[in-house]
Design a protein around this motif. Sequence first.
Motif, mmCIF file in Angstrom:
data_model
loop_
_atom_site.group_PDB
_atom_site.id
_atom_site.type_symbol
_atom_site.label_atom_id
_atom_site.label_comp_id
_atom_site.label_asym_id
_atom_site.label_seq_id
_atom_site.Cartn_x
_atom_site.Cartn_y
_atom_site.Cartn_z
ATOM 1 N N LEU A 124 0.749 -1.179 -0.046
ATOM 2 C CA LEU A 124 -0.096 -0.136 -0.297
ATOM 3 C C LEU A 124 0.926 1.259 -0.057
ATOM 4 O O LEU A 124 0.556 2.291 -0.663
ATOM 5 C CB LEU A 124 -0.871 -0.011 1.149
ATOM 6 C CG LEU A 124 -1.702 1.296 1.388
ATOM 7 C CD1 LEU A 124 -2.713 1.523 0.263
ATOM 8 C CD2 LEU A 124 -2.663 1.150 2.669
ATOM 9 N N GLU A 125 1.970 1.151 0.846
ATOM 10 C CA GLU A 125 2.786 2.545 0.843
ATOM 11 C C GLU A 125 3.430 2.649 -0.370
ATOM 12 O O GLU A 125 3.639 3.762 -0.972
ATOM 13 C CB GLU A 125 3.769 2.312 1.962
ATOM 14 C CG GLU A 125 3.122 2.283 3.471
ATOM 15 C CD GLU A 125 4.024 1.894 4.476
ATOM 16 O OE1 GLU A 125 5.577 1.343 4.005
ATOM 17 O OE2 GLU A 125 3.650 1.705 5.752
ATOM 18 N N LEU A 127 2.050 1.927 -3.430
ATOM 19 C CA LEU A 127 1.069 2.316 -4.465
ATOM 20 C C LEU A 127 0.721 3.763 -4.105
ATOM 21 O O LEU A 127 0.594 4.707 -4.871
ATOM 22 C CB LEU A 127 -0.233 1.520 -4.225
ATOM 23 C CG LEU A 127 -0.055 0.193 -4.723
ATOM 24 C CD1 LEU A 127 -1.356 -0.674 -4.193
ATOM 25 C CD2 LEU A 127 0.171 0.181 -6.243
ATOM 26 N N GLU A 128 0.746 4.005 -2.562
ATOM 27 C CA GLU A 128 0.357 5.617 -2.499
ATOM 28 C C GLU A 128 1.643 6.441 -2.743
ATOM 29 O O GLU A 128 1.450 7.589 -3.408
ATOM 30 C CB GLU A 128 0.410 5.737 -0.768
ATOM 31 C CG GLU A 128 -0.967 5.077 -0.149
ATOM 32 C CD GLU A 128 -1.245 4.978 1.076
ATOM 33 O OE1 GLU A 128 -2.208 4.889 1.539
ATOM 34 O OE2 GLU A 128 0.048 5.011 1.722
ATOM 35 N N GLU A 135 -4.579 2.030 -5.621
ATOM 36 C CA GLU A 135 -4.746 1.346 -4.243
ATOM 37 C C GLU A 135 -6.145 0.544 -4.233
ATOM 38 O O GLU A 135 -6.197 -0.658 -3.738
ATOM 39 C CB GLU A 135 -4.383 2.055 -3.074
ATOM 40 C CG GLU A 135 -3.368 2.957 -2.811
ATOM 41 C CD GLU A 135 -3.546 4.435 -3.721
ATOM 42 O OE1 GLU A 135 -3.403 5.341 -2.970
ATOM 43 O OE2 GLU A 135 -3.775 4.500 -4.893
ATOM 44 N N SER A 139 -6.906 -3.554 -4.139
ATOM 45 C CA SER A 139 -7.484 -4.085 -2.826
ATOM 46 C C SER A 139 -8.505 -4.867 -3.077
ATOM 47 O O SER A 139 -8.774 -5.992 -2.750
ATOM 48 C CB SER A 139 -7.682 -2.939 -2.031
ATOM 49 O OG SER A 139 -6.687 -2.289 -1.343
ATOM 50 N N PRO A 166 -8.200 0.383 1.273
ATOM 51 C CA PRO A 166 -7.762 1.753 0.847
ATOM 52 C C PRO A 166 -8.746 2.075 -0.329
ATOM 53 O O PRO A 166 -9.541 1.296 -0.963
ATOM 54 C CB PRO A 166 -6.240 1.332 0.239
ATOM 55 C CG PRO A 166 -5.864 0.105 0.931
ATOM 56 C CD PRO A 166 -7.279 -0.651 1.353
ATOM 57 N N PRO A 167 -8.646 3.610 -0.669
ATOM 58 C CA PRO A 167 -7.585 4.352 -0.352
ATOM 59 C C PRO A 167 -8.029 4.896 0.994
ATOM 60 O O PRO A 167 -8.980 4.571 1.723
ATOM 61 C CB PRO A 167 -7.899 5.466 -1.335
ATOM 62 C CG PRO A 167 -9.211 5.308 -1.845
ATOM 63 C CD PRO A 167 -9.498 4.071 -1.598
ATOM 64 N N ARG A 171 -2.506 8.678 6.244
ATOM 65 C CA ARG A 171 -1.551 7.572 5.682
ATOM 66 C C ARG A 171 -0.621 6.924 7.098
ATOM 67 O O ARG A 171 0.147 6.027 6.856
ATOM 68 C CB ARG A 171 -0.701 8.147 4.765
ATOM 69 C CG ARG A 171 -1.112 8.262 3.453
ATOM 70 C CD ARG A 171 0.033 8.856 2.449
ATOM 71 N NE ARG A 171 -0.843 8.867 1.024
ATOM 72 C CZ ARG A 171 -0.260 9.021 -0.057
ATOM 73 N NH1 ARG A 171 1.100 9.072 0.109
ATOM 74 N NH2 ARG A 171 -0.803 9.093 -1.094
ATOM 75 N N CYS A 175 -4.235 0.346 7.523
ATOM 76 C CA CYS A 175 -4.291 0.015 6.195
ATOM 77 C C CYS A 175 -5.362 -0.688 5.512
ATOM 78 O O CYS A 175 -5.920 -0.467 4.382
ATOM 79 C CB CYS A 175 -3.006 -0.869 5.784
ATOM 80 S SG CYS A 175 -1.454 0.145 6.172
#
Length: 183
Positions: A124-125, A127-128, A135, A139, A166-167, A171, A175
């Motif tokens: 996720l981090e 993708l962010e 995201e 997911s 997410p999203p 942040r 998650c």
Amino acid sequence: MTEPGNYSGAFDPALRMEDLPPEFLARLLRIYGQFYIAIDGFWYLGVKEQLDNETALKVDKWAWEKATRYELKRLTALAGIEGDGIDALFKFLQLVPWMQVTECRFEMESPRRGIMMVTRCSILEALEREGQGREAQISTEIDIPVMRKYAAWFNPAIKVEPLFLPPRTDRSGLCCKWEFTLE
């Protein structure tokens, strides 16, 4: 190996994993988990760059369909995980390679209901950081089917529902959050 986690000395032609100290093996396992995630991301981005995101997502779904079956067969056999309850599923999830680089908490509220909360996820981090808004798609189209396949291996009656995906707006917070129920 002379010190835990230090292989800076002479080459040992007979070195085996069994010779390594537990602390080093734990760190090595986390790095292997990172490699697992990195290669997944690299090939996805390669297909996306060479072709398009739609093709990359289609191939990613295919790859995770194969990978989940591979993981399930081998990890349950290696660890001797038996049973058809949520507890058996949670034991398996604790051993999955990508979970070694994920911070999460499992709560068994009862034998028929469990919660998994992920508070740090390197996927996720990444993708962010990428900033393309993929995201939610990952997911929904990858994570949900993977979690449901994992659960069905142990018991087709285990229902998996995402409580939060997410999203995310914060942040530094949650998650994702999953509910597992056995009806």
